[in-house]
Design a protein around this motif. Structure first.
Motif, PDB file in Angstrom:
ATOM      1  N   MET A 304       0.823  -1.208   0.000  1.00  0.00           N
ATOM      2  CA  MET A 304       0.000   0.000   0.000  1.00  0.00           C
ATOM      3  C   MET A 304       0.861   1.264   0.000  1.00  0.00           C
ATOM      4  O   MET A 304       0.957   1.994   0.991  1.00  0.00           O
ATOM      5  N   LYS A 305       1.454   1.529  -1.132  1.00  0.00           N
ATOM      6  CA  LYS A 305       2.306   2.695  -1.310  1.00  0.00           C
ATOM      7  C   LYS A 305       1.541   3.766  -2.086  1.00  0.00           C
ATOM      8  O   LYS A 305       0.991   3.488  -3.151  1.00  0.00           O
ATOM      9  N   MET A 306       1.530   4.990  -1.570  1.00  0.00           N
ATOM     10  CA  MET A 306       0.794   6.068  -2.227  1.00  0.00           C
ATOM     11  C   MET A 306       1.393   6.408  -3.593  1.00  0.00           C
ATOM     12  O   MET A 306       0.678   6.821  -4.498  1.00  0.00           O
ATOM     13  N   ASP A 307       2.694   6.245  -3.734  1.00  0.00           N
ATOM     14  CA  ASP A 307       3.358   6.421  -5.027  1.00  0.00           C
ATOM     15  C   ASP A 307       3.359   5.065  -5.725  1.00  0.00           C
ATOM     16  O   ASP A 307       4.005   4.113  -5.264  1.00  0.00           O
ATOM     17  N   TRP A 308       2.656   4.952  -6.838  1.00  0.00           N
ATOM     18  CA  TRP A 308       2.494   3.665  -7.526  1.00  0.00           C
ATOM     19  C   TRP A 308       3.821   3.057  -7.955  1.00  0.00           C
ATOM     20  O   TRP A 308       3.939   1.832  -8.083  1.00  0.00           O
ATOM     21  N   ARG A 309       4.853   3.888  -8.105  1.00  0.00           N
ATOM     22  CA  ARG A 309       6.158   3.381  -8.521  1.00  0.00           C
ATOM     23  C   ARG A 309       6.827   2.539  -7.440  1.00  0.00           C
ATOM     24  O   ARG A 309       7.748   1.769  -7.721  1.00  0.00           O
ATOM     25  N   ASP A 310       6.366   2.692  -6.208  1.00  0.00           N
ATOM     26  CA  ASP A 310       6.957   1.964  -5.081  1.00  0.00           C
ATOM     27  C   ASP A 310       6.301   0.613  -4.825  1.00  0.00           C
ATOM     28  O   ASP A 310       6.764  -0.144  -3.968  1.00  0.00           O
ATOM     29  N   ARG A 311       5.220   0.317  -5.526  1.00  0.00           N
ATOM     30  CA  ARG A 311       4.524  -0.949  -5.281  1.00  0.00           C
ATOM     31  C   ARG A 311       5.210  -2.107  -5.992  1.00  0.00           C
ATOM     32  O   ARG A 311       5.692  -1.945  -7.124  1.00  0.00           O
ATOM     33  N   PRO A 312       5.235  -3.272  -5.365  1.00  0.00           N
ATOM     34  CA  PRO A 312       5.814  -4.451  -6.026  1.00  0.00           C
ATOM     35  C   PRO A 312       4.903  -4.950  -7.141  1.00  0.00           C
ATOM     36  O   PRO A 312       3.716  -4.624  -7.189  1.00  0.00           O
ATOM     37  N   THR A 313       5.455  -5.733  -8.040  1.00  0.00           N
ATOM     38  CA  THR A 313       4.648  -6.351  -9.086  1.00  0.00           C
ATOM     39  C   THR A 313       3.964  -7.594  -8.534  1.00  0.00           C
ATOM     40  O   THR A 313       4.335  -8.108  -7.468  1.00  0.00           O
ATOM     41  N   ALA A 314       2.999  -8.102  -9.266  1.00  0.00           N
ATOM     42  CA  ALA A 314       2.331  -9.346  -8.861  1.00  0.00           C
ATOM     43  C   ALA A 314       3.339 -10.482  -8.798  1.00  0.00           C
ATOM     44  O   ALA A 314       3.309 -11.315  -7.874  1.00  0.00           O
ATOM     45  N   ARG A 315       4.248 -10.538  -9.745  1.00  0.00           N
ATOM     46  CA  ARG A 315       5.267 -11.592  -9.770  1.00  0.00           C
ATOM     47  C   ARG A 315       6.168 -11.498  -8.548  1.00  0.00           C
ATOM     48  O   ARG A 315       6.509 -12.517  -7.928  1.00  0.00           O
ATOM     49  N   GLU A 316       6.561 -10.284  -8.175  1.00  0.00           N
ATOM     50  CA  GLU A 316       7.407 -10.098  -6.990  1.00  0.00           C
ATOM     51  C   GLU A 316       6.667 -10.529  -5.725  1.00  0.00           C
ATOM     52  O   GLU A 316       7.250 -11.164  -4.831  1.00  0.00           O
ATOM     53  N   LEU A 317       5.394 -10.196  -5.646  1.00  0.00           N
ATOM     54  CA  LEU A 317       4.617 -10.588  -4.463  1.00  0.00           C
ATOM     55  C   LEU A 317       4.495 -12.095  -4.346  1.00  0.00           C
ATOM     56  O   LEU A 317       4.504 -12.647  -3.240  1.00  0.00           O
ATOM     57  N   LEU A 318       4.377 -12.787  -5.475  1.00  0.00           N
ATOM     58  CA  LEU A 318       4.280 -14.253  -5.442  1.00  0.00           C
ATOM     59  C   LEU A 318       5.537 -14.886  -4.864  1.00  0.00           C
ATOM     60  O   LEU A 318       5.491 -15.998  -4.327  1.00  0.00           O
ATOM     61  N   GLY A 319       6.663 -14.199  -4.960  1.00  0.00           N
ATOM     62  CA  GLY A 319       7.917 -14.715  -4.408  1.00  0.00           C
ATOM     63  C   GLY A 319       8.174 -14.281  -2.980  1.00  0.00           C
ATOM     64  O   GLY A 319       9.225 -14.593  -2.410  1.00  0.00           O
ATOM     65  N   HIS A 320       7.216 -13.565  -2.386  1.00  0.00           N
ATOM     66  CA  HIS A 320       7.381 -13.049  -1.022  1.00  0.00           C
ATOM     67  C   HIS A 320       7.335 -14.190  -0.006  1.00  0.00           C
ATOM     68  O   HIS A 320       6.609 -15.177  -0.170  1.00  0.00           O
TER      69      HIS A 320
END
Length: 329
Positions: A304-320
């Motif tokens: 939940m980052k207000m700047d969209w550039r700071d959010r992870p990608t779906a692929r990155e989240l899957l590797g969390h």
């Protein structure tokens, strides 16, 4: 009206089957029955399917086209089964029927930790496929996630056998006029800050919506962190109040946001920051572990980052590491 398109008992002929309208669910959606012949036994099996059609709007054609493009490589998208040829107009599609949606399922019984991660993983798998193909779903919310219930029994800890992302009528390419112009799509409570502010958006807007939905699923019931109590749904300032809620819990915008924001957007952000002084914010990072587990909170704070550039990608989240315990599910 959409409800007059088909009547109960009407037979629709598709490219690969015939479908009898059984029930009008809402606006553009019907339940239908189809007869399938089981070759090995010559027996007939009746199956339930979803019929979707609408007059004067391209949503159904768009969903058909998106599914044709992605469903063979994305098992977590609710698939297109057939397209109706008779009647030929308007475009009418046949979709897989699932037993429930996540909104009703979680209201009936909140998700446990295993279910939360199982569901989240499958949503992200669907989003990853769309995003890597250059498309944004633009309407991620619990009632667009469809589920079937498992027969494995309670020992599995997961009540769902299938989880699929549906309703791709508003899905659009990142270079589309809607994304580039910042056209707001979907329900305001689930929209990203950039979409609410009607600034250009892309795949990160789905990541915000996924995070908003995850928070909703963790709390359960009817509570939504971003639902403003100050104005009713449909009020002209409803979206603005949602944006204020986002700021209260996950603000402020970082100073570097000025790099990509127009002067008008910067002015709006400064106004919100003045309207809600720091003393009136309620940072999600300070939520107690009794309310939200630390590992869940850490995962959400990364999304939940207000700047969209700071959010992870779906692929990155899957590797969390948050998904570590269900890696073999």
């Amino acid at each position: 009206m959409a409800s007059s398109l088909f009547r109960i008992g009407q037979v629709l002929r598709g490219k690969s089957g015939r479908y009898t309208i059984a029930k009008h669910i809402r606006d553009t959606i019907w339940l239908a029955k189809t007869i399938r012949i089981i070759i090995s036994t010559s027996n007939q099996a009746q199956e339930t399917v979803i019929i979707k059609s609408v007059l004067g709007h391209p949503r159904v054609q768009n969903e058909r086209d998106i599914l044709k493009r992605f469903q063979n490589n994305a098992s977590c998208l609710r698939p297109l089964l057939d397209e109706i040829e008779d009647p030929p107009n308007p475009t009418t599609i046949v979709l897989k029927h699932l037993e429930d949606d996540l909104l009703r399922a979680t209201k009936a019984k909140p998700l446990n930790q295993k279910e939360l991660k199982y569901v989240s993983k499958r949503i992200l798998e669907a989003l990853s496929s769309l995003h890597e193909g250059g498309y944004v779903h633009a309407d991620i919310k619990p009632d667009n996630i469809f589920v079937n219930y498992t027969e494995r029994g309670p020992e599995s800890g997961i009540r769902f056998s299938e989880v699929q992302l549906g309703d791709l009528g508003g899905t659009c390419h990142i270079d589309s006029k809607w994304a580039k112009s910042g056209t707001p799509l979907g329900a305001p409570m689930w929209r990203s800050p950039e979409m609410i502010m009607e600034t250009p958006w892309g795949t990160p807007t789905d990541i915000w919506s996924f995070g908003a939905m995850l928070i909703y699923l963790i709390y359960g019931g009817d509570f939504n962190l971003f639902d403003p109590t100050s104005v009713p749904y449909g009020h002209e300032e409803y979206s603005l109040e949602v944006l204020k809620q986002q700021f209260r819990y996950f603000g402020p915008w970082p100073g570097k946001y000025e790099e990509i924001a127009s002067p008008e957007t910067v002015h709006a952000i400064m106004w919100i920051m003045q309207e809600i002084p720091k003393s009136d914010t309620t940072p999600f990072s300070l939520v107690s572990e009794k309310e939200v587990r630390k590992e869940d909170k850490d995962f959400i704070m990364g999304i939940m980052k207000m700047d969209w550039r700071d959010r992870p990608t779906a692929r990155e989240l899957l590797g969390h590491e948050w998904f570590k315990e269900i890696a073999n599910e």
